[in-house]
Design a protein around this motif. Sequence first.
Motif, PDB file in Angstrom:
ATOM      1  N   LEU A  83       0.822  -1.212   0.000  1.00  0.00           N
ATOM      2  CA  LEU A  83       0.000   0.000   0.000  1.00  0.00           C
ATOM      3  C   LEU A  83       0.850   1.255   0.000  1.00  0.00           C
ATOM      4  O   LEU A  83       2.055   1.199   0.281  1.00  0.00           O
ATOM      5  CB  LEU A  83      -0.859   0.024   1.282  1.00  0.00           C
ATOM      6  N   THR A  84       0.209   2.391  -0.270  1.00  0.00           N
ATOM      7  CA  THR A  84       0.897   3.664  -0.020  1.00  0.00           C
ATOM      8  C   THR A  84       0.824   3.916   1.494  1.00  0.00           C
ATOM      9  O   THR A  84      -0.002   3.309   2.190  1.00  0.00           O
ATOM     10  CB  THR A  84       0.205   4.836  -0.748  1.00  0.00           C
ATOM     11  N   THR A  85       1.646   4.826   1.984  1.00  0.00           N
ATOM     12  CA  THR A  85       1.621   5.155   3.419  1.00  0.00           C
ATOM     13  C   THR A  85       0.233   5.644   3.834  1.00  0.00           C
ATOM     14  O   THR A  85      -0.266   5.297   4.900  1.00  0.00           O
ATOM     15  CB  THR A  85       2.688   6.222   3.737  1.00  0.00           C
ATOM     16  N   TYR A  86      -0.401   6.454   2.962  1.00  0.00           N
ATOM     17  CA  TYR A  86      -1.740   6.963   3.270  1.00  0.00           C
ATOM     18  C   TYR A  86      -2.747   5.815   3.385  1.00  0.00           C
ATOM     19  O   TYR A  86      -3.562   5.778   4.312  1.00  0.00           O
ATOM     20  CB  TYR A  86      -2.214   7.935   2.172  1.00  0.00           C
ATOM     21  N   GLN A  87      -2.695   4.879   2.423  1.00  0.00           N
ATOM     22  CA  GLN A  87      -3.627   3.740   2.465  1.00  0.00           C
ATOM     23  C   GLN A  87      -3.401   2.911   3.733  1.00  0.00           C
ATOM     24  O   GLN A  87      -4.353   2.494   4.400  1.00  0.00           O
ATOM     25  CB  GLN A  87      -3.418   2.839   1.235  1.00  0.00           C
ATOM     26  N   GLY A  88      -2.128   2.685   4.056  1.00  0.00           N
ATOM     27  CA  GLY A  88      -1.790   1.884   5.239  1.00  0.00           C
ATOM     28  C   GLY A  88      -2.284   2.532   6.519  1.00  0.00           C
ATOM     29  O   GLY A  88      -2.894   1.884   7.375  1.00  0.00           O
ATOM     30  N   ALA A  89      -2.032   3.852   6.637  1.00  0.00           N
ATOM     31  CA  ALA A  89      -2.460   4.583   7.848  1.00  0.00           C
ATOM     32  C   ALA A  89      -3.983   4.523   7.984  1.00  0.00           C
ATOM     33  O   ALA A  89      -4.515   4.351   9.085  1.00  0.00           O
ATOM     34  CB  ALA A  89      -1.984   6.038   7.776  1.00  0.00           C
ATOM     35  N   THR A 127      -8.507  12.268   1.281  1.00  0.00           N
ATOM     36  CA  THR A 127      -9.256  11.198   1.959  1.00  0.00           C
ATOM     37  C   THR A 127     -10.126  10.460   0.946  1.00  0.00           C
ATOM     38  O   THR A 127     -10.150   9.223   0.915  1.00  0.00           O
ATOM     39  CB  THR A 127     -10.145  11.779   3.087  1.00  0.00           C
ATOM     40  N   ALA A 128     -10.824  11.224   0.089  1.00  0.00           N
ATOM     41  CA  ALA A 128     -11.707  10.611  -0.917  1.00  0.00           C
ATOM     42  C   ALA A 128     -10.898   9.739  -1.873  1.00  0.00           C
ATOM     43  O   ALA A 128     -11.308   8.620  -2.225  1.00  0.00           O
ATOM     44  CB  ALA A 128     -12.450  11.695  -1.688  1.00  0.00           C
ATOM     45  N   ARG A 129      -9.727  10.226  -2.274  1.00  0.00           N
ATOM     46  CA  ARG A 129      -8.894   9.475  -3.228  1.00  0.00           C
ATOM     47  C   ARG A 129      -8.440   8.146  -2.614  1.00  0.00           C
ATOM     48  O   ARG A 129      -8.492   7.095  -3.249  1.00  0.00           O
ATOM     49  CB  ARG A 129      -7.690  10.317  -3.629  1.00  0.00           C
ATOM     50  N   VAL A 130      -7.988   8.199  -1.353  1.00  0.00           N
ATOM     51  CA  VAL A 130      -7.494   6.986  -0.697  1.00  0.00           C
ATOM     52  C   VAL A 130      -8.646   5.997  -0.454  1.00  0.00           C
ATOM     53  O   VAL A 130      -8.512   4.794  -0.707  1.00  0.00           O
ATOM     54  CB  VAL A 130      -6.780   7.334   0.643  1.00  0.00           C
TER      55      VAL A 130
END
Length: 301
Positions: A223-229, A256-259
């Motif tokens: 995942l990306t860091t954002y997805q993981g968090a 947020t919407a993108r993730v």
Amino acid sequence: MAYVLNCFQSQTLFHKALKEAFEVVCNKDAAGCTSAELFASYCDSILRKGESKKFSDEAIEENLDKVVKLLTYVSDKDLFIEFHRKKLGRRLLFDKSGNDEQERSLLSKLKQNFGGQFTSKMEGMLNDICVAKDNQTKYDKYISTNPELHPSVDLSVQVLTTGYWPTYKSSDINLPSEMVKCVEVFKEFYQSITKHRKINWIFSLGSCNILGKFDAKLIELILTTYQGALLLLFNEAEKLSFSEIATQLNLSEDDTARVLHSLSCGKYKILNKEPCSRTISPNDIFKFNRKFTDKMRRIKV
């Protein structure tokens, strides 16, 4: 060139005409793109990992020579450098570069033809990546000699010099505690080897591997860091609303919407959302999809 040399006895008038004609051709836009952008994309395609295997080393060198030769006719060479630097940055950061030697070879050709100021930042980028590998080895050693500091998560960091790299978007995302510990330990390590540098973290370019405990089996998610968090929030909650997720992560609504879209509306539906639709809206509610399964044990979301 053969016509100019043979049919016109290499007369200067014809050399001049050829040069002027090539300047006209090479400065025309094609399919809505400037030549500078197209040349940078072409270099990217032959220097990329995977793509570069389609050519022999000699063919790549020959093609890079041709690009540099044609660049002499392009009036906006700075634009080529800007595009090339951005693409080089992505190749280096995401380990997509086929061959370090070929990257340096293109830079030396550009330097030879257009001067050192053209390539100094990109040479700095390549050097940063080499230094980052050394730093990683030192960090691993630092952790092994101070086991009480071990953040229990494997971490690799690339420290880059701000002036050399393109600017990347960053935000002060609230990281989960596991990731915060990593950041703190690395900061401590970095300050032990250099005193006068300030680190700014660019989490938007990070990636992480997380184990998903689904009913059917364990699946490793890349995942990306954002997805993981975002996914780790569901360790603490059964369901979360869009606004709760945005607030807890301290992310903008767009990010947020993108993730959330990538985790609930894409190929892999790691999250279920109510109502079920292909778009994300601020009133949506999200739940961890325990029923999710895939034939692979490791998937890139």
